[in-house]
Design a protein around this motif. Sequence first.
Motif, PDB file in Angstrom:
ATOM      1  N   LEU B 145       0.873  -1.378   0.152  1.00  8.83           N
ATOM      2  CA  LEU B 145      -0.026   0.002   0.013  1.00  8.83           C
ATOM      3  C   LEU B 145       1.011   1.181   0.005  1.00  8.83           C
ATOM      4  O   LEU B 145       0.477   2.154  -0.432  1.00  8.83           O
ATOM      5  N   TRP B 178      -1.839   9.586   2.187  1.00 13.80           N
ATOM      6  CA  TRP B 178      -2.654   8.616   1.529  1.00 13.80           C
ATOM      7  C   TRP B 178      -2.468   7.405   2.152  1.00 13.80           C
ATOM      8  O   TRP B 178      -3.344   6.458   2.265  1.00 13.80           O
ATOM      9  N   ALA B 182      -5.620   4.203   3.869  1.00 15.55           N
ATOM     10  CA  ALA B 182      -5.636   3.157   2.663  1.00 15.55           C
ATOM     11  C   ALA B 182      -5.453   1.938   3.330  1.00 15.55           C
ATOM     12  O   ALA B 182      -6.011   0.801   3.360  1.00 15.55           O
ATOM     13  N   ALA B 234     -16.513   0.960   6.828  1.00 13.09           N
ATOM     14  CA  ALA B 234     -17.277   2.204   6.444  1.00 13.09           C
ATOM     15  C   ALA B 234     -16.995   3.621   7.392  1.00 13.09           C
ATOM     16  O   ALA B 234     -16.627   4.463   6.631  1.00 13.09           O
ATOM     17  N   GLY B 238     -13.390   4.433   5.682  1.00 12.40           N
ATOM     18  CA  GLY B 238     -13.989   4.704   4.367  1.00 12.40           C
ATOM     19  C   GLY B 238     -14.314   6.252   3.970  1.00 12.40           C
ATOM     20  O   GLY B 238     -13.775   6.791   3.151  1.00 12.40           O
ATOM     21  N   ASP B 239     -14.984   6.734   5.100  1.00 13.43           N
ATOM     22  CA  ASP B 239     -15.215   8.281   5.116  1.00 13.43           C
ATOM     23  C   ASP B 239     -13.798   8.807   5.041  1.00 13.43           C
ATOM     24  O   ASP B 239     -13.631  10.041   4.310  1.00 13.43           O
ATOM     25  N   VAL B 245      -9.377  11.385  -1.255  1.00 14.13           N
ATOM     26  CA  VAL B 245      -9.930  11.582  -2.938  1.00 14.13           C
ATOM     27  C   VAL B 245     -10.223  12.885  -3.103  1.00 14.13           C
ATOM     28  O   VAL B 245      -9.666  13.433  -4.148  1.00 14.13           O
ATOM     29  N   MET B 256     -16.460   9.210  -9.494  1.00 13.76           N
ATOM     30  CA  MET B 256     -16.674   8.121  -8.706  1.00 13.76           C
ATOM     31  C   MET B 256     -18.278   8.434  -8.198  1.00 13.76           C
ATOM     32  O   MET B 256     -19.154   7.556  -8.171  1.00 13.76           O
ATOM     33  N   MET B 329     -19.058  -1.127  -4.114  1.00 17.58           N
ATOM     34  CA  MET B 329     -18.426  -1.155  -2.917  1.00 17.58           C
ATOM     35  C   MET B 329     -19.098  -0.693  -1.621  1.00 17.58           C
ATOM     36  O   MET B 329     -19.386  -1.447  -0.775  1.00 17.58           O
ATOM     37  N   VAL B 330     -19.453   0.492  -1.721  1.00 17.38           N
ATOM     38  CA  VAL B 330     -20.281   1.378  -0.930  1.00 17.38           C
ATOM     39  C   VAL B 330     -21.707   0.613  -0.445  1.00 17.38           C
ATOM     40  O   VAL B 330     -21.881   0.271   0.721  1.00 17.38           O
ATOM     41  N   THR B 334     -22.863  -1.396   3.005  1.00 19.11           N
ATOM     42  CA  THR B 334     -23.982  -1.085   3.826  1.00 19.11           C
ATOM     43  C   THR B 334     -24.720  -2.492   3.971  1.00 19.11           C
ATOM     44  O   THR B 334     -25.198  -2.669   5.210  1.00 19.11           O
ATOM     45  N   PRO B 369     -17.995 -10.155  -0.089  1.00 13.54           N
ATOM     46  CA  PRO B 369     -16.911  -9.354   0.304  1.00 13.54           C
ATOM     47  C   PRO B 369     -15.657  -9.361  -0.678  1.00 13.54           C
ATOM     48  O   PRO B 369     -15.027  -8.269  -0.781  1.00 13.54           O
ATOM     49  N   THR B 379     -11.812   1.012  -7.952  1.00 14.24           N
ATOM     50  CA  THR B 379     -12.200   2.607  -7.602  1.00 14.24           C
ATOM     51  C   THR B 379     -10.828   3.227  -7.752  1.00 14.24           C
ATOM     52  O   THR B 379     -10.564   4.382  -8.258  1.00 14.24           O
ATOM     53  N   ALA B 380     -10.036   2.761  -6.803  1.00  9.87           N
ATOM     54  CA  ALA B 380      -8.619   3.313  -6.502  1.00  9.87           C
ATOM     55  C   ALA B 380      -7.972   3.323  -7.866  1.00  9.87           C
ATOM     56  O   ALA B 380      -7.408   4.566  -8.345  1.00  9.87           O
TER      57      ALA B 380
END
Lengths: 357, 443
Positions: B145, B178, B182, B234, B238-239, B245, B256, B329-330, B334, B369, B379-380
């Motif tokens: 990473l 970053w 991550a 999340a 995630g936030d 980003v 996105m 993903m999001v 959820t 998952p 996404t990244a």
Amino acid sequence: MELFWFIIIALILVVFFILDGYDFGTGIIHLFYAKKEKDKEVIAKSAGLFWDSNEVWLVAAGGLLFMAFPTFYASVFSGFYLPLILVLWLIIFRAIGLEFRSQFNFQMWKDIWDTSFGVSSLLLALFFGIALGNIVRGVNLGGFENGTSIHEPHYFFLPLWDASFSPLTTHPGVIDWFTLIIGFISVVTLAIHGANWIVLKTNSSINKKLKTVAFRLNGVLVLLTIISLISWKTINPQSFANFSDRPYLLIFPLIYLTGIIGTFFISRFKNDTIPFTFSTLIIFGGITSSLASLFPVILPSTNSIHPALTIYNTSASNYGLSVASGWGVIGLILLLVYFIVQKRLMKGKIDDMDYGH
Amino acid sequence: MEDMIFYDRLQFAFTITFHYVFPQLTMGLSLMIVYFKWRYLREKVEKYNDAAKFFMKIFAINFTMGVVTGIPMEFQFGTNWAKFSELTGSIIGQTLAMEGLFSFFLESSFLVLFIFGEKRLGQKLHFLTAVLVFLGSWASGWFILATNAWMQHPVGYEILENGKFVLTNFKALFTNPWLLPAFLHNQLASVVTSAFVVASIGAFYILRNKNVEFGKLFLKTGVIFGLISSILVAFPTGDWNAKNVVKYQPAAFAAMEGIFETEEAGAEIVLIGQPNMVEKKLDNKIAVPNILSFLTYQDWNKQIAGMDQFEEDELPDNIPALYYSYHIMVGLGTIFIGLMSLAAFFLWRKKLYTMNGILWAIMFMVPFPYIANLTGWYTAELGRQPYLVYGLLRTSEGISPNVSSGNTLFTLLGFVALYMLLGLLFLVLVGKTIHQGPKSQTH
Ligand code: HDD
Ligand code: HEM
Ligand code: HEM
């Protein structure tokens, strides 16, 4: 700094060939000499327990090469594109052969994975030898022909072979008769090494026979070595200049010679570590002699327009190399510790260790 | 030239996707194995040890796959992305080499000892080998990473006249803003995967009425790990990533979220909608006004740049794929929180083991998952386009100039065939291990 990293990476590569070399060799012996299921199983096990921790040395050498000599890494990996990808595929076939043979208990399944392990070990040994052959022979850097280059000076691309199979054309392929000879040397050496490993680690019923096998292969090795030296001299008359300029480098060929001579007395030794030590010397001496003959070049150029790649014109910046030597030394010490711990805990014959089930 | 890039990218995407199926389980499962082994040391109840050894068996098969698909990843930097390697090797080579030296050696040396050494080592040392395997795999995640973070947000470098990037500050590679978000997000996401795998095997045993004792243990452990990690994935991690980003890759963020036009008075959050690249709008949109501005800046009316604010050649080149990846993903995240909360609630009320509906749901949830992890990476990586090193080196400038597309297509096809075989074998072997059950571990 460049010299420091060159030596470290060369040593890691040599260790890789000594360690993974025995499991390649084990595969070759497995393919040709193991007949009874009991022997097949224990021989596969003597490689299967260790291949993963041995292969990490290749990953480490790759990573360090990338870090210290990025231009060399880029040039060689893209230039030898096809053979490298083939090597990757063979590595995969070998690993799954070893890991999966014991998972189901019926003969056909075992035969499939035994073949996968044996054949890919053989081909890998051949390919690694061919790779070394390519490095000492050199390549047409820049793809130079009729006064123009098709690539930047430090790039090239080799096909697998050229119809003539000759190292003397302007466009030799990866496989030509010279690199094939080096490939055979590699196969024979690793087979001897693998035989010694089996004798050392197992009680298989063919141990006695394997000593004779190693003895005979050693004879073949002498013959091939002589042929290779003569042809090398033909291809590149300058090839031994380094040794006359710096006689101390002769230590490496001498180590090679010691290994070969020792192996001729293989049947006399009661202690099974001694033959293994001699085959280790052959591998160590063989690779280091080749590198010493080129130094400081790491990839000769076959045309006179583009200069050869050396450790100086392909290296990373000095700052990068010096911080890396900080963590590199720590890493190497840790590595040595793991290695010793692992070897101590796994010492002795491995016949009775549980594998798979 | 165009198709050269295309095959190189396709090959990289294919091989990394396949690789990443395995390490995510390795990293999460190694943590859970340490947990089982620790319970055993504390309580000396045999089933915990059996559980640890059972999952180590699955781990071992998975690990082999990770190794054999990982080596091609490292090689591909040189084979397919030679120009990129040449230009940036003295920087990303640092972190990649450290990964080899510090983590792969640790992991692979001690895995052998964990699997074969229980008798030779004794229980305490055996536990220690499990911990070292766990540390090794998480360290791999950290270094890889760090490599990726540098590509997303380059730091500590200088560019020479010949275009080469050289390192000027080694520490900066690891204090990269970053990296930490991550890393945490990614590691927690891998715990989500392993928790679902463990819970689903548990649900399977209970439903089949086989190894029920283990079934209950696996289900309970899986649900608890799963609930905690799903929430943490999340929020906050995630936030936290999303905020990075917006800050460092605003063009990627607009794509996105599917914001085609900048809204003056605060951005809406899109729940559903399909990007229409011709008319530059979302079809069939369902959105809630102003929420996105609030989530990003805690300010209902703050403006967020839409795609109209960026030059065409600064925007990611596959906007629909990026948009869907992110929303999948999001959305899945959820759903995971919902399902795991429900399961945890019934676990607490001691009803879970007989609630067949939830057990079936958990059992069949296993692929998701994995999908969430992969779409997260898409996404990244798609968001980073059109750059290899964000803002500095374009993807088209990174490929090997000397390898023709015919060669790349050939090797791509080879990888596809070989990986199909690998995937099949993997499923057969894991299936067999699950079928045999944990009991067969005790001799
Ligand atoms: C189980 C997997 C999983 C789940 C449920 C989520 N994520 Fe995720 N996400 C990942 C797995 C993942 C990942 C694979 O781990 C990524 C890819 C790169 C990284 O560091 O983590 C990632 C990256 C990632 C990024 C960075 C994208 C970029 O670099 O451009 C953001 C903004 C989010 N995630 C946000 C979220 C939010 C708000 C979630 C709310 C539920 C969420 N993720 C759930
Ligand atoms: C953390 C280490 C990673 C590094 C250093 C890395 C690096 C790269 C590089 C060099 C490329 C090729 C250039 C490009 O097309 O952008 C690429 C592309 C890609 N990577 Fe990654 N990657 C990493 C992780 C991942 C993971 C884990 C995944 C998904 C499972 C992933 C998915 C992709 C995809 C889908 C592409 C193709 C993008 C495209 O075609 O536009 N990457 N990445
Ligand atoms: C382009 C990017 C990548 C490269 C070059 C790469 C390289 C490798 C290599 C060479 C191995 C084999 C190591 C061994 O011999 O033991 C490996 C395994 C592994 N990789 Fe990757 N990898 C990449 C992406 C990732 C990502 C994104 C992660 C996780 C975040 C990851 C985590 C691991 C782990 C944990 C292992 C250990 C084996 C396993 O658990 O399956 N890798 N990788």
